[in-house]
Write an enzyme that holds these catalytic residues in place. Structure first.
Site, PDB file in Angstrom:
ATOM      1  N   CYS A  46     -17.172  13.948 -31.869  1.00  0.00           N
ATOM      2  CA  CYS A  46     -18.242  13.203 -31.965  1.00  0.00           C
ATOM      3  C   CYS A  46     -19.090  12.952 -30.576  1.00  0.00           C
ATOM      4  CB  CYS A  46     -17.842  11.822 -32.684  1.00  0.00           C
ATOM      5  SG  CYS A  46     -19.138  10.787 -33.308  1.00  0.00           S
ATOM      6  N   GLU A  69      -9.368  13.394 -36.092  1.00  0.00           N
ATOM      7  CA  GLU A  69      -8.296  12.600 -36.026  1.00  0.00           C
ATOM      8  C   GLU A  69      -8.198  11.532 -37.249  1.00  0.00           C
ATOM      9  OE1 GLU A  69     -11.807   9.965 -34.695  1.00  0.00           O
ATOM     10  OE2 GLU A  69     -11.085  12.106 -34.640  1.00  0.00           O
ATOM     11  N   HIS A 110     -15.054  13.485 -37.268  1.00  0.00           N
ATOM     12  CA  HIS A 110     -13.885  12.774 -36.699  1.00  0.00           C
ATOM     13  C   HIS A 110     -12.413  13.518 -37.377  1.00  0.00           C
ATOM     14  CE1 HIS A 110     -15.405   9.565 -34.230  1.00  0.00           C
ATOM     15  NE2 HIS A 110     -16.467   9.810 -34.945  1.00  0.00           N
TER      16      HIS A 110
END
Length: 252
Positions: free
Chosen positions: A124, A226, A224
């Protein structure tokens, strides 16, 4: 080899992860503190790496190189907007207050990683930081460009967008030709820095990933990863590249 060298995890590569400096409350204390969501740490350890947090601090090129000497890989994480002065623009009314300490810290780490060919992953803000560090610019408020808030639908609420991945790229080798991703960004890459290759886009043309072909593993995504605990392929790719980097360094 000593007994300690044979313990599980000894061969795991060390991945440095940049963090925020935020005002934080714990117990009776209300202080500035290093802060990083646990999902980043989990993503690295799930993929077989060892996570080390790298909070912003005063930095020089020599400091950045010294920090990365003990790392096998690097993640530049998400977070606050980059200071528009870094890419020659006045701030948009929706651009957040600059975090100049973090900007300088991550810029220096990225340049040191590129110089030493340390594997790195931008996430990001990390993708935006890579582009700006190499001379590119940003759209400061993406709804002005696409006419929609879908890339950041509500505070603390991730959107989901399909992205198309370019063939014959590191990203395609890890993720295939497309996937649905978690998005939370009101900014995006505009003019792409020289040397970067666009490797993924959304349906309306927003740049969702770039790579730096000049290094063995230099990948940055606007989404994102994660946040998707069921899919650690991108982190596994970084960890594998970091393990190879360390092996080559030990042999040199």
């Amino acid at each position: 080899m000593s007994a300690s060298d044979q313990t599980p995890g000894f061969s795991a590569p060390v991945i440095g992860i940049t963090s925020y400096l935020e005002q934080a409350q714990t117990g009776v204390w209300d202080v500035r503190a290093a802060f990083l969501p646990q999902v980043y740490l989990d993503a690295v350890t799930d993929a077989g790496g060892i996570a080390v947090v790298l909070p912003p601090q005063p930095v020089t090129p020599a400091t950045a190189r010294r920090v990365l000497e003990s790392m096998d890989g690097l993640i530049i994480t998400g977070g606050a907007d980059i200071d528009p002065a870094r890419y020659g623009q006045a701030p948009h009314s929706r651009t957040g207050a600059p975090r100049t300490d973090r900007d300088a810290w991550e810029d220096a780490l990225l340049h040191a990683a590129i110089e030493t060919e340390l594997p790195f992953l931008g996430i990001c803000r990390g993708a935006q930081m890579l582009n700006v560090a190499l001379g590119g610019t940003l759209h400061q408020h993406l709804p002005d460009v696409v006419g929609s808030e879908k890339y950041q639908p509500a505070p603390a609420e991730f959107g989901t967008e399909p992205v198309r991945v370019e063939p014959d790229t590191t990203l395609a080798g890890l993720l295939g030709d497309g996937l649905d991703v978690h998005v939370y960004h009101h900014q995006a890459l505009d003019r792409v820095a020289e040397g970067l290759r666009v490797t993924a886009t959304s349906a309306d043309g927003v740049i969702e990933a770039v790579e730096l072909p000049a290094v063995p593993f230099g990948v940055a995504v606007q989404w994102h990863p994660e946040e998707n605990a069921a899919d650690r392929r991108l982190f596994a790719g970084l960890v594998d590249a970091a393990r190879e980097f360390r092996t080559l360094k030990e042999q040199s």
